[in-house]
Every structure is written in C-alpha cells, then in structure tokens.
Design a protein around this motif. Structure first.
Motif, short mmCIF file in Angstrom:
data_model
loop_
_atom_site.label_atom_id
_atom_site.label_comp_id
_atom_site.label_asym_id
_atom_site.label_seq_id
_atom_site.Cartn_x
_atom_site.Cartn_y
_atom_site.Cartn_z
N ALA A 167 -97.82 -22.27 -112.72
CA ALA A 167 -98.54 -21.83 -113.92
C ALA A 167 -99.01 -20.38 -113.77
CB ALA A 167 -99.74 -22.75 -114.16
N ARG A 168 -99.46 -20.03 -112.56
CA ARG A 168 -99.88 -18.65 -112.31
C ARG A 168 -98.72 -17.69 -112.51
NH1 ARG A 168 -99.64 -15.32 -107.85
NH2 ARG A 168 -101.27 -13.74 -107.68
N GLN A 169 -97.55 -18.08 -112.04
CA GLN A 169 -96.39 -17.21 -112.18
C GLN A 169 -96.01 -17.05 -113.65
OE1 GLN A 169 -95.06 -15.49 -109.53
NE2 GLN A 169 -94.18 -14.39 -111.27
N ILE A 170 -96.17 -18.13 -114.43
CA ILE A 170 -95.89 -18.03 -115.87
C ILE A 170 -96.85 -17.04 -116.53
CG2 ILE A 170 -95.96 -19.30 -118.05
CD1 ILE A 170 -94.98 -21.76 -116.51
N GLN A 171 -98.14 -17.12 -116.13
CA GLN A 171 -99.10 -16.17 -116.70
C GLN A 171 -98.76 -14.74 -116.32
OE1 GLN A 171 -103.13 -17.58 -115.61
NE2 GLN A 171 -103.39 -17.94 -117.80
N LEU A 172 -98.37 -14.53 -115.07
CA LEU A 172 -98.00 -13.19 -114.64
C LEU A 172 -96.76 -12.70 -115.36
CD1 LEU A 172 -98.64 -13.45 -110.79
CD2 LEU A 172 -100.06 -12.30 -112.50
N ASP A 173 -95.84 -13.62 -115.65
CA ASP A 173 -94.62 -13.24 -116.36
C ASP A 173 -94.90 -12.81 -117.79
OD1 ASP A 173 -93.12 -13.74 -114.13
OD2 ASP A 173 -92.46 -15.73 -114.75
N ILE A 174 -96.00 -13.30 -118.37
CA ILE A 174 -96.38 -12.87 -119.71
C ILE A 174 -96.77 -11.39 -119.71
CG2 ILE A 174 -98.09 -13.18 -121.56
CD1 ILE A 174 -98.17 -16.15 -120.83
N CYS A 175 -97.38 -10.95 -118.62
CA CYS A 175 -97.75 -9.54 -118.50
C CYS A 175 -96.48 -8.69 -118.36
CB CYS A 175 -98.64 -9.32 -117.28
SG CYS A 175 -100.18 -10.26 -117.30
N PRO A 176 -96.46 -7.52 -118.94
CA PRO A 176 -95.26 -6.68 -118.83
C PRO A 176 -95.06 -6.18 -117.40
CG PRO A 176 -97.05 -5.47 -119.88
CD PRO A 176 -97.51 -6.89 -119.76
N SER A 177 -93.82 -6.12 -116.99
CA SER A 177 -93.48 -5.59 -115.67
C SER A 177 -93.52 -4.06 -115.70
CB SER A 177 -92.09 -6.06 -115.26
OG SER A 177 -91.11 -5.50 -116.13
N LYS A 178 -93.48 -3.44 -114.52
CA LYS A 178 -93.45 -1.98 -114.46
C LYS A 178 -92.21 -1.44 -115.16
CE LYS A 178 -96.25 -1.22 -110.33
NZ LYS A 178 -96.31 -0.60 -108.98
N HIS A 179 -91.11 -2.15 -115.03
CA HIS A 179 -89.88 -1.74 -115.72
C HIS A 179 -90.07 -1.77 -117.24
CE1 HIS A 179 -85.61 -1.23 -116.48
NE2 HIS A 179 -85.63 -2.31 -117.25
N GLU A 180 -90.70 -2.80 -117.74
CA GLU A 180 -90.94 -2.89 -119.18
C GLU A 180 -91.88 -1.79 -119.64
OE1 GLU A 180 -90.47 -7.63 -120.17
OE2 GLU A 180 -92.26 -6.97 -119.08
N LEU A 181 -92.90 -1.47 -118.84
CA LEU A 181 -93.82 -0.40 -119.21
C LEU A 181 -93.09 0.94 -119.30
CD1 LEU A 181 -97.00 -1.31 -117.10
CD2 LEU A 181 -96.54 -1.81 -119.51
N LYS A 182 -92.15 1.17 -118.40
CA LYS A 182 -91.35 2.41 -118.46
C LYS A 182 -90.49 2.44 -119.72
CE LYS A 182 -91.11 3.32 -113.49
NZ LYS A 182 -90.21 3.43 -112.30
N ASN A 183 -89.98 1.26 -120.11
CA ASN A 183 -89.18 1.19 -121.34
C ASN A 183 -90.03 1.52 -122.56
OD1 ASN A 183 -86.87 0.51 -119.95
ND2 ASN A 183 -87.08 -1.69 -120.29
#
Length: 413
Positions: A167-183
């Motif tokens: 569940a924690r990993q699912i919550q973290l996956d909702i947050c944008p990754s560094k790659h997505e932030l660069k996009n």
C-alpha cells in the motif's frame, strides 16, 4: 511401583480445538542421560496424544539433533555428562534461529540459586523431580499453545507488514517521479519540487498532478483526518474518484462541490478531508484554485525580490455537509511566480517551548529560504530538515510539500 507400569490407555487429555492437530504433531525433544526417564517422558507424551517425540542422552546429542531439525519444545535435564543443561540453554538462546525455542527444565535441584541460574540461562519453565504426569503434560501443552500462538502472530505481522508495504508503494507511485517532473518542466515550463512522507507505513496525505491538455495542468493536495490504514484507504478512494472526473479539472469549484457530496456519502461519520485544487493555464498565465479548509498556499509574485504571501484557503472541509458550494479564486501566474502548498504538519511544530511555527512563521522561513541561490529541490529538502529537527517523534504526522514555479521555458510541441 514403577510409573511405567501404571500408565493406562486413555483418550487424549487435550480438549480438541482448531490448534489440536498442530499441538499433537508438534516436535518434542526429550533430553536426559537416564534411559528410564526418557522412556517415562515418552510414555506420558505418547499416551496424551503426541506423535513426534525425539530423544537425546546428553546436551551435545541434543544440539546435534536441533541443528538438523529445530523442535517445537525441548524438555531438558540439567545434570548430564559431556554437556549439561545450562550450557545447552546458553547456546540455544545465543542462536537467532533458536532463541525463542521454549525450554522446559526438569531437575531435582530446587534452590533459589538453581532456579535463578536456570532462568538466567534462558529456560522457559521448570518442573521438579520426581516428575508428576499431569504437571508435565499441562506445562507441555501451555508452552506448545504459546508457541503456536506466537507463530500465528508472527505470520500475521509479516503478512500485514507486506500488505502495508504494498500500500505504501502504491501511495508513492501516485506521487510524480523525478522523470515525470522533468517532463512537466519541458512540456509546461514548470519547475516542480515535491516531497511526501507518511507518519507510518502509509498516511492520509495525498497530492497529484493532472495534465489537462497542452496548455493547462491541474494539481492538488489533500489531507484526510486520522492516520494509518483508514486514512490511507480514503486517499485511494479520492484518487479513484479523481481519475473518473477529468472533465472537472478545469473547474476547481465544481470539482470540490461534487467531491464533497461523494465523500459525504462514503466517508464514515466524523471523517473529513481538507483540500486545495488548482488549474493552471500556461497560455493565459493564470492560476485558478478552490479551497476546502486546507492550509493557506504561499505565493511569491513574478518579482522574486518580494516575500511570499499567504493566500486564502477558506472553505468547508470535504465530507462534513452534504451540500456546499465552493468558490474559485484567480490570480496571475507569470514568469518567476512561485506557489508552495503543504500539509498542516509543516506548521504544527514547536520552534521553542509552547510556541509553534504557524503559518506566519512558515511564510517568513520560506521567504528567507527562497532568496538563497539553491535549487527548488534543495530548498524543499531544507524545509524537511527543519521540520524533522522540530518534530516531536511521539506525535508525528504525514508531511507533503509541493512547490511550482513558472520558469517560462519553451514548451514542447
């Protein structure tokens, strides 16, 4: 008369329960240098219904057997040749694989010093010779029941820990990754800094970025009441609802109004959420948002020399009342304009005894920090470090910090 001659065949004396099979099939190791005592214990245990009994004639023999197959219970004599019971206890308790193995001492020594020494070496229990049949059977049953219970609790704990980690990993996956932030930087000309940490394995904070089209993007922060599993489940519920409400991303007021009705119908009584929802139009350089009782956003205008200011966050928290109309607030979002949104944990920390940072204290701290020549990521890291220095470890809370700056870079086509 010898005890072996008076044992009669009777039905097992342990009342049947859901654990009875596990108890009867438990591995029991009897360790004694006397063949007669070993035979006596074997007769008692077999008559009671136990089916897996092994024997050792000294401590070293016992360790050799345990090394091959760890039993569920050891019945151990203290005084034996080659290696005595005290040394066996010490070795077993020093081994991580056998440190929790129950050891039932049987001995003719009953002085206070003997009892103290036995328990200090790791014995779980002790029975005194001459051995009484019903006493030994009762103690064997108790220790096996406890071992089975501990095993069940350990399995349950491991399963829950595994599920919480998922569940924690699912919550973290909702947050944008560094790659997505660069996009997002490339596509929308937005420098975005992001930090999320739950107070436990999972938390009740959630934030997200929701692209609308080539010139518009939505983002939000929400905080559900409570902590842990219940609050986290509500964040998943919110995420699911938002995924199905994409047509509302450009109208924050309408989105909160409909979301409020949904949460009122689905949250448990007394539960609620605070939220800020934004829609940024890059082409018009205009930011529209609606608030539901969250922390006030911090805004720094295009003139970066000025301090941040607190914006309004007035609005009924979501889920408390069935019908509530939310309002939009609009302001320019030109080049170099910055906005910082955060959860309440960031301001609910003591800077000195009985004095909390508060919204004004955070505003001043952010204003000072953003005048430094550091990246957005480094500035947020400093905010987080300050938070941890002030946080009461016995009263932790979920923490989310999101910062967006319009850097006015060319967007990809």
């Amino acid at each position: 008369m010898n005890d072996l001659n008076i044992i009669k065949k009777e039905k097992p004396e342990i009342p049947y329960s859901e654990d009875s099979d596990a108890i009867f099939n438990s591995k029991i190791l009897v360790v004694d240098d006397s063949a007669l005592i070993r035979e006596l214990f074997g007769a008692y245990l077999t008559q009671a219904g136990y089916t897996d009994i092994q024997y050792a004639e000294n401590g070293q023999h016992a360790l050799d057997i345990i090394d091959e197959n760890i039993p569920d219970l050891v019945i151990l004599d203290l005084e034996m040749p080659i290696m005595g019971g005290f040394e066996v206890c010490r070795i077993l308790k020093s081994n991580p694989e056998t440190k929790h193995l129950p050891i039932l001492i049987q001995s003719g020594r009953d002085t206070a010093s003997d009892l103290t020494k036995a328990f200090s070496h790791g014995a779980s229990d002790m029975v005194l010779k001459p051995i009484k049949r019903y006493e030994i059977l009762a103690r064997v049953k108790v220790h096996l029941e406890n071992r089975i219970l501990v095993s069940k609790l350990t399995d349950y704990h491991d399963r829950v820990a595994s599920e919480l980690e998922q569940a924690r990993q699912i919550q973290l996956d909702i947050c944008p990754s560094k790659h997505e932030l660069k996009n997002y930087l490339q596509a929308y000309g937005l420098d975005i800094g992001w930090h999320y940490e739950p107070s436990s394995e999972i938390g009740g904070d959630i934030g997200g970025i929701l692209p609308i089209d080539e010139t518009r993007i939505a983002f939000y922060i929400a905080d559900f009441s409570g902590h842990g599993v219940a609050a986290a489940l509500n964040t998943f519920r919110l995420q699911t609802w938002l995924t199905s409400a994409s047509e509302l991303y450009s109208s924050p007021d309408e989105l909160l109004t409909k979301l409020n009705s949904f949460l009122h119908n689905n949250l448990s009584s007394g539960s609620y959420a605070t939220m800020l929802f934004f829609c940024l139009d890059i082409e018009k350089q205009e930011l529209t948002y609606s608030a539901a009782g969250s922390q006030p956003p911090l805004l720094q205008g295009s003139d970066g020399s000025k301090e941040f200011e607190l914006l309004s966050s007035k609005g009924m928290p979501l889920g408390l009342r069935p019908h509530w109309d939310y309002e939009n607030i609009k302001f320019p979002f030109e080049k170099n304009t910055k906005i910082l949104i955060y959860s309440d944990a960031l301001v609910e920390v003591e800077v000195e005894e009985n004095t909390y940072l508060g919204e004004e204290g955070l505003r001043k701290e952010v204003s000072d920090l953003w005048h430094e020549e550091k990246s957005t990521e480094d500035k947020i890291s400093q905010l987080v470090a300050n938070f941890h220095q002030r946080m009461d470890p016995d009263n932790s809370d979920d923490l989310t910090i999101i910062c967006l700056e319009n850097v006015n870079e060319l967007r990809s086509s």
